[in-house]
Design an enzyme around this catalytic site. Structure first.
Site, short mmCIF file in Angstrom:
data_model
loop_
_atom_site.label_atom_id
_atom_site.label_comp_id
_atom_site.label_asym_id
_atom_site.label_seq_id
_atom_site.Cartn_x
_atom_site.Cartn_y
_atom_site.Cartn_z
NE ARG A 47 39.49 36.83 52.31
CZ ARG A 47 38.73 35.12 52.52
NH1 ARG A 47 39.11 34.42 52.29
NH2 ARG A 47 37.49 35.75 53.83
CG ASP A 48 36.28 43.56 47.48
OD1 ASP A 48 36.50 42.61 46.35
OD2 ASP A 48 35.57 44.15 48.19
CB ILE A 49 42.78 44.72 46.91
CG1 ILE A 49 43.44 44.82 47.95
CG2 ILE A 49 43.22 46.65 46.56
CD1 ILE A 49 43.52 45.92 49.55
CG ASN A 53 36.64 48.20 49.19
OD1 ASN A 53 35.59 48.86 48.92
ND2 ASN A 53 36.45 47.02 49.22
CB THR A 95 34.51 43.01 42.84
OG1 THR A 95 34.65 43.21 44.43
CG2 THR A 95 33.93 43.94 41.76
#
Length: 186
Positions: A47-49, A53, A95
């Site tokens: 959920r935040d690739i 990261n 993001t």
């Protein structure tokens, strides 16, 4: 305490100003897609690739081509979640530059990670974000439309295969969007 491997080369974000060949990105995304296949096979959404990261653990120079290849680690599972296949998630997480349209609508599945990969691939190939704006609200409006520039250089010079993969990764309708397993085979 959490002890993790030290990746001295830093975030992939620090390397977006370079020009990459499609071969370099094929090696990079083979790793990213492989990691996500593993996660999704174990019912985990990241959920935040995003560029920040993905850490670079090693840079290898191909002596024949003088190209650099990255060996990477996916990090930051602070927003990751165990999910049930066939169930939609509803929590707004991510993001703005990388967030999938269905996350904004609060009805999404593992393909939200696939969209984020498409954004990263586009950035690394073109040097700019596919969905832009002066603030988060404008970026979100741009993401919802799902229209990105395919006319500015270097996009027209990309191979048909690269353009096809980006189009399949950045398909607004997540039911029609490629799975990460299929992206790995692309």
């Amino acid at each position: 305490y959490i002890i993790t491997e030290y990746c001295e080369k830093g975030e992939l974000y620090g390397y977006i100003k370079h020009e990459y060949s499609e071969k370099q990105l094929a090696v990079l995304f083979y790793q990213v897609f492989s990691g996500l296949v593993y996660l999704h096979d174990h019912n985990i959404l990241h959920r935040d690739i995003k560029l920040e990261n993905i850490l670079i653990s090693e840079i290898e120079k191909d002596l024949a081509t003088t190209q650099h290849f990255f060996w990477i680690k996916i990090i930051d599972f602070g927003t990751a979640k165990i999910y049930e296949k066939g169930q939609n998630e509803t929590r707004y997480v991510g993001t703005s530059y990388y967030i999938a349209p269905e996350v904004i609508q609060r009805k999404y599945n593992e393909k939200c990670d696939v969209w984020s990969c498409g954004v990263i691939m586009y950035i690394l190939l073109t040097g700019r974000a596919p969905f832009e704006g002066d603030d988060d609200n404008e970026i979100i409006r741009s993401v919802k439309k799902g229209v990105y520039d395919t006319t500015s250089q270097p996009f027209p010079r990309l191979s048909n295969e690269a353009k096809d993969l980006i189009a399949k990764l950045l398909t607004v309708d997540n039911k029609k969007r490629i799975s990460v397993a299929d992206a790995l085979k692309h």
